[in-house]
Scaffold this active site. Sequence first.
Site, PDB file in Angstrom:
ATOM      1  N   LYS A  35      33.521  23.472  47.578  1.00  0.00           N
ATOM      2  CA  LYS A  35      33.143  24.494  46.605  1.00  0.00           C
ATOM      3  C   LYS A  35      31.666  24.843  46.768  1.00  0.00           C
ATOM      4  O   LYS A  35      30.932  24.172  47.498  1.00  0.00           O
ATOM      5  CB  LYS A  35      33.420  23.994  45.187  1.00  0.00           C
ATOM      6  CG  LYS A  35      32.699  22.712  44.841  1.00  0.00           C
ATOM      7  CD  LYS A  35      33.120  22.186  43.485  1.00  0.00           C
ATOM      8  CE  LYS A  35      32.356  20.895  43.168  1.00  0.00           C
ATOM      9  NZ  LYS A  35      32.658  20.408  41.818  1.00  0.00           N
ATOM     10  N   ARG A 126      35.883  17.836  29.618  1.00  0.00           N
ATOM     11  CA  ARG A 126      35.487  19.065  30.284  1.00  0.00           C
ATOM     12  C   ARG A 126      36.749  19.868  30.519  1.00  0.00           C
ATOM     13  O   ARG A 126      37.190  20.588  29.649  1.00  0.00           O
ATOM     14  CB  ARG A 126      34.688  18.741  31.563  1.00  0.00           C
ATOM     15  CG  ARG A 126      33.877  19.903  32.077  1.00  0.00           C
ATOM     16  CD  ARG A 126      32.957  19.501  33.201  1.00  0.00           C
ATOM     17  NE  ARG A 126      33.670  18.995  34.376  1.00  0.00           N
ATOM     18  CZ  ARG A 126      33.086  18.790  35.552  1.00  0.00           C
ATOM     19  NH1 ARG A 126      31.789  19.010  35.692  1.00  0.00           N
ATOM     20  NH2 ARG A 126      33.778  18.332  36.564  1.00  0.00           N
ATOM     21  N   TYR A 242      -1.788  28.870  44.232  1.00  0.00           N
ATOM     22  CA  TYR A 242      -1.857  29.240  42.825  1.00  0.00           C
ATOM     23  C   TYR A 242      -2.424  28.108  41.964  1.00  0.00           C
ATOM     24  O   TYR A 242      -2.069  26.937  42.140  1.00  0.00           O
ATOM     25  CB  TYR A 242      -0.467  29.593  42.297  1.00  0.00           C
ATOM     26  CG  TYR A 242       0.023  30.964  42.707  1.00  0.00           C
ATOM     27  CD1 TYR A 242      -0.692  32.108  42.380  1.00  0.00           C
ATOM     28  CD2 TYR A 242       1.219  31.109  43.401  1.00  0.00           C
ATOM     29  CE1 TYR A 242      -0.238  33.371  42.744  1.00  0.00           C
ATOM     30  CE2 TYR A 242       1.692  32.356  43.775  1.00  0.00           C
ATOM     31  CZ  TYR A 242       0.954  33.495  43.451  1.00  0.00           C
ATOM     32  OH  TYR A 242       1.419  34.733  43.815  1.00  0.00           O
ATOM     33  N   MET A 290       6.873  31.398  45.594  1.00  0.00           N
ATOM     34  CA  MET A 290       8.222  31.936  45.797  1.00  0.00           C
ATOM     35  C   MET A 290       8.634  31.954  47.255  1.00  0.00           C
ATOM     36  O   MET A 290       9.759  31.589  47.608  1.00  0.00           O
ATOM     37  CB  MET A 290       8.316  33.346  45.210  1.00  0.00           C
ATOM     38  CG  MET A 290       9.707  33.940  45.319  1.00  0.00           C
ATOM     39  SD  MET A 290       9.800  35.624  44.686  1.00  0.00           S
ATOM     40  CE  MET A 290       9.510  35.360  42.937  1.00  0.00           C
TER      41      MET A 290
END
Length: 342
Positions: A35, A126, A242, A290
């Site tokens: 998955k 669940r 940063y 990023m």
Amino acid sequence: MPAPLRLRLDGDALVRNWQTLDRMSGTAACGAAVKANGYGLGATQVAARLAQAGCRDFFVSNWQEAAELAPLGLTVSVLHGLRAEDMPAALAGFARPVLNTPAQVARWKGAGGGACDVMVDTGMNRLGVSADDIADGLLDGLAIETVMSHLACADERSPMNAVQRDRFAALSGATGARRMSLANSAGIALGEGYAFDLTRPGLALYGGVPRAEYASRIETVASPEAQVLQCRTVPAGQTVGYNATWTAGRDSIVAIVNLGYADGYFRGFSDRGVALASGNPAPVVGRVSMDLLAIDVTDAGPIAEGEWISLDFDLPTAAASSQMSQYELLTSLGSRYDRFWT
């Protein structure tokens, strides 16, 4: 267009990990959870390699994932069951539904569906039908291939593991299922009593270590690599990145590479991650941004613009450094990587 970052994937290590889990499963068959696009590595490629190695049971979360595997002709179970919208795909026959609720059972029976699997809740609260549902005849008339449940605390020393195992074992012979399946990767390491007829490993296939028993047995499969965009000399006392979180304690050579948290290399690696430059360890310095990462290569030998640097992605170590789970690290590897299987 060649990407400036790539994911090197070791197909032989993937197969050896499955073979290790298969041996640890004893007489039970060993399947594979593929998955989330094979935990981020590529479900089709993963499933094809494992099928060639002898794996016969594959698990995905939804019908779109199952459809993507359909051309391989494998035995696939869809863990999230059967919505009304899923019926055309389910009746097409390229995967089996894992029925999770009385409504799903009724839907499958009403459509005259054939073979299916069933999830039973043994305490995780669940997905899954209840033991009371089964005792009341909910599953009567179904052609059940596998009845399964899921361990909530298999990666811990928890009394709940034995409770769930015993609740599940009590269902033997009560469902008409051909097989019973409980253990995930961590559950396999709990011992033979948890394997039943079929195990369903996921994380450990891909290099994850959910329990200490795997520490010397599981191999790294995925290794991110990024290209150097610029090398610069940072004088002692100057900062990088940063918020100026890192200050050079000496004149330093810093490589800026094309990788960041948008690619699954998270801010938690800031001033904590480790790269390999020319085969030598080199620390990540400053804040991960990023798309860019700074690496101190002062002691790593000469590094030139355009060269490739690999990131240490031993999953237990990387998880401890970043404070992210091994699952998150794998499944967050983004679409900007070129993926190369070796």
